[in-house]
Design a protein around this motif. Sequence first.
Motif, PDB file in Angstrom:
ATOM      1  N   LYS A  17      70.113  72.379  24.113  1.00 21.86           N
ATOM      2  CA  LYS A  17      71.028  71.901  23.063  1.00 21.86           C
ATOM      3  C   LYS A  17      71.407  73.028  22.095  1.00 21.86           C
ATOM      4  O   LYS A  17      72.526  73.072  21.593  1.00 21.86           O
ATOM      5  CB  LYS A  17      70.384  70.751  22.280  1.00 21.86           C
ATOM      6  N   THR A  23      76.207  70.952  20.287  1.00 18.82           N
ATOM      7  CA  THR A  23      74.989  70.253  19.859  1.00 18.82           C
ATOM      8  C   THR A  23      74.057  71.167  19.063  1.00 18.82           C
ATOM      9  O   THR A  23      72.958  70.773  18.686  1.00 18.82           O
ATOM     10  CB  THR A  23      74.229  69.715  21.087  1.00 18.82           C
ATOM     11  N   GLU A  25      73.975  72.584  16.028  1.00 17.80           N
ATOM     12  CA  GLU A  25      73.565  72.307  14.650  1.00 17.80           C
ATOM     13  C   GLU A  25      72.531  71.188  14.572  1.00 17.80           C
ATOM     14  O   GLU A  25      71.506  71.313  13.901  1.00 17.80           O
ATOM     15  CB  GLU A  25      74.798  71.959  13.826  1.00 17.80           C
ATOM     16  N   LYS A  26      72.789  70.124  15.292  1.00 19.25           N
ATOM     17  CA  LYS A  26      71.878  68.967  15.286  1.00 19.25           C
ATOM     18  C   LYS A  26      70.517  69.375  15.875  1.00 19.25           C
ATOM     19  O   LYS A  26      69.460  69.000  15.348  1.00 19.25           O
ATOM     20  CB  LYS A  26      72.536  67.832  16.097  1.00 19.25           C
ATOM     21  N   VAL A  29      68.473  71.366  13.405  1.00 17.10           N
ATOM     22  CA  VAL A  29      67.827  70.507  12.394  1.00 17.10           C
ATOM     23  C   VAL A  29      66.537  69.919  12.997  1.00 17.10           C
ATOM     24  O   VAL A  29      65.495  69.874  12.337  1.00 17.10           O
ATOM     25  CB  VAL A  29      68.809  69.404  11.910  1.00 17.10           C
ATOM     26  N   ASP A  30      66.592  69.505  14.264  1.00 16.02           N
ATOM     27  CA  ASP A  30      65.398  68.978  14.940  1.00 16.02           C
ATOM     28  C   ASP A  30      64.300  70.040  15.021  1.00 16.02           C
ATOM     29  O   ASP A  30      63.123  69.755  14.816  1.00 16.02           O
ATOM     30  CB  ASP A  30      65.744  68.520  16.367  1.00 16.02           C
TER      31      ASP A  30
END
Lengths: 190, 133
Positions: A17, A23, A25-26, A29-30
């Motif tokens: 990702k 994908t 940026e998301k 964050v994870d």
Amino acid sequence: MRDRETESEFDRTLIEKLRDPSTREKAFVDLVQRYSKPLYSQIRRLVLNHSDCDNLLQEVFIKAWKGIASFRGDSKLYTWLYRIAYHEALDHLRWKQQRREHEVEIGEENSFLIERLVADPYFDPDEAELKLQKAIAHLPPKQRQVFLLRFYDELPYSEIRSLTGTSEGALKSSYHHAIQKIKAELTDEE
Amino acid sequence: MTEQKDSKLGRSRQESLKHYSIPEGYFSDLSGRIMERIGTLYQEESRKSTLMLRFRPYLTVAASLFLLFSLYFVISPIYNDGRESGPPERVSPIESASPLASNTLPKTDWELYLSNRAADEEEEFWLETVYTP
């Protein structure tokens, strides 16, 4: 064993990702949410002060963001992040030490760490703890690193080896020397 | 294992760790702060690249001019190498005097004065170098 499989599975999915711009940026964050706590603990033990630790932790993740494209996946994601964090913290300590040597007289090695710790509002002052941290601060970097990973995280040598890239024999020796030095310093102070 | 370690130092990890705290909610907004910093970094980088794009033509012209001047100063001594070097040739004052050297007749008083002066100097020069009694 199951945890390790889950971790490597999580890493694999996350890396995929992170490499996909849609994908990225998301996924990042994870990554921050998953690894910020253990990394914070490692950095805080090295620099002691919360504010310094916060700055360094952010730098670590920014470097990770910039360097994720070059991450080949030879090691675990946490190992890679830990190494960035460790070097970032060491650079910070060296820079602080050098600045201190230029500004004031050459004092005890890493004595600024104790001063920063005493000034930290997120430290509950305790004489025994200050003595322990002073003794740890006097250790050479490698011994300090092994001691912190073994004493605070209770990691087995095999895991410390994968994090540090040092042989188990050398790690055992470093830990033994670290314990001896700390004990000697604590006894001397009493 | 932990007890063994504790007995070595007379202090446990729990005892040590309880003296450190973290601001409340620190980890909940950490990712937001990091993404904000990353966003700022990207904005700065794109601003720098925009500036670079805007000034690229001017920089190219400046670099070309600099290159031409450099080449001139490198090449001209090579062409001059063939000439004899030595003390400068003595030039007749009349040749170097501006009003007469330019093949124009003196028009103003100042030009007339200069031409008279140049004539005097020419006479002296002739007497010194050419005339033999």
